[in-house]
Design an enzyme around this catalytic site. Structure first.
Site, PDB file in Angstrom:
ATOM      1  N   ASP A  67       3.091   5.409  26.469  1.00  8.05           N
ATOM      2  CA  ASP A  67       1.666   5.333  26.131  1.00  8.05           C
ATOM      3  C   ASP A  67       1.430   5.523  24.631  1.00  8.05           C
ATOM      4  O   ASP A  67       2.307   6.002  23.901  1.00  8.05           O
ATOM      5  CB  ASP A  67       0.921   6.421  26.925  1.00  8.05           C
TER       6      ASP A  67
ATOM      7  N   ASP B 276      -7.176   0.731  31.859  1.00  6.73           N
ATOM      8  CA  ASP B 276      -7.482   1.959  32.597  1.00  6.73           C
ATOM      9  C   ASP B 276      -8.588   1.716  33.616  1.00  6.73           C
ATOM     10  O   ASP B 276      -8.878   2.579  34.443  1.00  6.73           O
ATOM     11  CB  ASP B 276      -7.909   3.069  31.627  1.00  6.73           C
TER      12      ASP B 276
END
Ligand code: GLA
Length: 698
Positions: free
Chosen positions: A452, A520
């Protein structure tokens, strides 16, 4: 295939259906000749004999016809190359050399005034229509530094047409890769990122169709996509004569990219381009096929169904709770169990622990191995989340090395999500990360890493470094090198690129990762639009999609059926991200059936040829995937209106003379009917969805 003409001063590159031609004139100008359907060397030579348009005062005869316009001389278009030395700025080049090496063409030019050697690289493979372009710039002089303010990977030239329409993929966090098309008006349209990563705001891709005439399945489309995971810029310049020039490369502003000492060289990322005569769908299918064959590692291996803990358990995780989730996931048929954030250091919330990559002793007293072993015993692979390029100020790493972050003396250290960016251009930072990550992958049987990157660069300084701006490029190069090194040392580990969702999706990262986290936003309806945009460039094989809880608490409170959530996520690499501890026995049982169905259609979805049958703006949308004799259609209805049945969806790419059996309904359909009249989906009400498996009868 590369063919030469005009005594070796004309080059014709040809792929599956298209050609690209360029020509070096007697004045050593490198001019663009052709990009479009396949032509012969004789055609290209005829084009080369055509005179340039007569020069007008105030206009340059070179603008819009050069392969790689440099700064300096009679040029007013946006330069692809801008060079500064102590004395001068700009470039005046001389042709030095050409070289054909298999399917790669290299043309080298030198500027004796400053020692620059510039090589333009072109590669077009016989079985694809993608032209890969990049440059290398070397300082071959004896002394002095040579600063590249800008060194684009390529400048593409489109033919003269009455007008052009631009397609782009824009967005923000939780709303990535949304497709928008607009008329290209005179002047420049600039897309990019000045954030240090690819960014959620634009995918580094554009498509142009002449006169806005292309449709999903017909017409000429030009596409360009950049392979770079740092700041970048693509500038689309509509010139006065109807031509278009598209520059693209690393860096957003021309504030300085690299400083070359004698003997040093810079290699740009690849800026790939393609021409398709098959409309937007044809262009996408070509991009997909090329990425599957040439870009994505191990693309022929389908990706497993994963479970990810993030939306289920957030930071509040423990070994026992993950174990319980793992049992439920295994029961459902999940093949890869991923523990997301919260397993390491003091990471019990987002304000601490980033940088300390050892398991939290209170949460995982025996490290990760016991959980990983159990996950393996359940027949699943084991994965973890990391964010190596970042640090929380509240971490052991930052306390020990506050100077390891990007910063400027006397300036604030802006925090986003309570974190700062490590300066990966520093050798010691890279060595630390290598040691931590290699150690981690050696300490437990980890099969998968979700990597990430959750904030942009701000005060991107490097005190004591004479040329601090180099960190913008070197950060990305270091990130790539770390990934490459880890892949080499741990070849069975798969990597996912994530950046707060889809903030780092580009051809550069895709050449060294196995899949990407698309967004997301896991709302199944929003996802249809995000996935529609994503599919313009990238294949389903890398597009991770999860089924999460309903109502969607994160974003909008929308309630949807498991059916709708599953069919939405089955359009890519299926994952499950809901809190399985709260799912009922009936939900778990239904989910098991969906997972089993997905495994059956997976080779077709992930590796097949994709046709976007209907875009998600309307009530009904559908995507088709075909591989060999198998076809899968996924269809979604947002809302039925006025009691009317949704229209039949017309399929593509089938054999009109063949019969197709639907494995779900048992019906046998004639190919000609599926192509012309279409398939009735039978969808009803709100947020309905269905999967159709069709097999060609033999
Ligand atoms: C990012 C990712 C999420 C999750 C969190 C964890 O936002 O996109 O999927 O991993 O970080 O902090």
């Amino acid at each position: 295939m590369i063919e030469l003409g005009d005594n070796g001063r004309l080059w014709l590159l040809s792929g599956r259906t298209s050609s690209y031609a360029l020509h070096l004139t007697d004045r050593e100008e490198l001019l663009h000749l052709h990009w479009g359907p396949r032509i012969s060397v004789a055609d290209a030579a005829a084009l080369a004999r055509e005179p340039l348009p007569p020069p007008w005062p105030f206009e340059s005869r070179l603008d819009g016809v050069e392969e790689y316009p440099v700064e300096g001389g009679p040029r007013f278009v946006r330069p692809a190359l801008s060079v500064r030395t102590g004395q001068a700025r700009g470039t005046e080049w001389r042709f030095a050399d050409s070289d054909v090496d298999g399917d790669e063409l290299r043309l080298t030019f030198t500027d004796p005034a400053n020692g620059l050697a510039l090589t333009l690289h072109y590669r077009m493979r016989d079985d694809f229509d993608v032209v890969e372009r990049w440059v290398t710039a070397a300082h071959q002089g004896a002394d002095g530094a040579l600063e590249l303010l800008r060194a684009d990977a390529a400048a593409w030239t489109l033919p003269e047409r009455d007008g052009w329409r631009l397609s782009q993929l824009h967005g923000r966090w939780a709303a990535e890769s949304r497709l928008v098309r607009s008329e290209l008006t005179p002047g420049e349209k600039v897309l990019g990122s000045r954030r240090g990563h690819t960014g959620h705001q634009h995918l580094p891709w554009v498509a142009l169709d002449a006169d806005g005439a292309a449709t999903e399945e017909s017409g000429e489309v030009y596409g360009c996509a950049l392979g770079w995971s740092g700041s970048w810029r693509i500038a689309v310049h509509a010139l006065p004569d109807g031509r278009v020039q598209i520059n693209g490369g690393a860096g957003h502003d021309d504030a300085g990219l690299v400083l070359l000492a004698p003997g040093q060289a810079y290699t740009s990322p690849v800026f790939a381009g393609l021409w398709s005569g098959g409309g937007f769908g044809g262009a996408s299918r070509e991009w997909h096929a090329w990425q599957l064959a040439r870009v994505i590692p191990r693309a022929g291996e389908p990706r497993p169904v994963l479970f990810n803990s993030w939306e289920a358990t957030g930071f509040d995780i423990s070994e026992d709770q993950q174990r319980a989730l793992a049992h439920r996931a295994a029961d459902m048929g999940v093949e890869l169990f991923v523990v997301d954030d919260g397993w390491f250091g003091a990471r019990t919330h987002d304000a601490a622990g980033l940088g300390d990559w050892s398991p939290n002793p209170a949460r995982f007293p025996g490290g990760l191995k016991p959980l990983a072993d159990e996950v393996h015993a359940l027949g699943m692979q084991f994965g973890i989340w990391v964010e190596p390029e970042m640090v929380n100020p509240d971490s052991d790493l930052y306390r020990a090395h506050p100077d390891w972050v990007q910063h400027q003396l006397g300036r604030s250290r802006t925090e986003f999500r309570h974190q700062l960016v490590l300066n990966l251009a520093r050798r010691d930072v890279r060595a630390y990360l290598w040691e931590q990550l290699d150690g981690l992958l050696s300490s437990a049987p980890v099969d998968y890493v979700k990597w990430d990157f959750n904030r942009c660069f701000t005060e991107a300084g490097w005190p004591d470094e004479p040329y601090p701006q180099k960190l913008w490029v070197e950060h990305v190069e270091a990130f790539y090198a770390l990934l490459d090194q880890l892949r080499a040392a741990h070849p069975r580990v798969a990597f996912e690129s994530c950046s707060g969702g889809g903030g780092r999706v580009d051809l550069g990262v895709l050449s060294r990762t196995d899949q990407v986290w698309t967004s997301d936003n896991t709302d199944p309806l929003d996802r249809l639009a995000i996935q529609h945009g994503f599919s313009q460039l990238h294949p389903a094989r890398v597009m991770a999609a999860w089924v999460t809880d309903s109502p969607n608490e994160q974003l909008n409170g929308r309630a949807s059926s498991l059916r709708f959530r599953f069919v939405s996520a089955m359009a890519g690499v299926l994952g499950v991200g809901g809190d399985l501890n709260r799912w009922s026995a009936a939900e778990l049982a239904e989910a098991r059936e969906w997972v089993a169905l997905y495994k059956e259609i997976r080779p077709v979805v992930q590796l097949g040829t994709q046709y976007r049958l209907r875009a998600p703006e309307g009530g009904l949308s559908a995507v088709q995937y075909t591989r060999g004799d198998d076809t899968v259609v996924l269809a979604w209805l947002q809302a039925q209106r006025h009691g009317e049945l949704p229209p039949a969806v017309r399929l593509r790419g089938l054999d009109a003379t063949a019969a197709y059996e639907c494995l779900d309904t048992g019906a046998v359909h004639r190919g000609a009917v599926l192509l012309h009249r279409g398939l009735a989906t039978g969808l009803r009400g709100d947020l309905d969805a269905a999967v159709f498996r069709l097999r060609r009868a033999r």
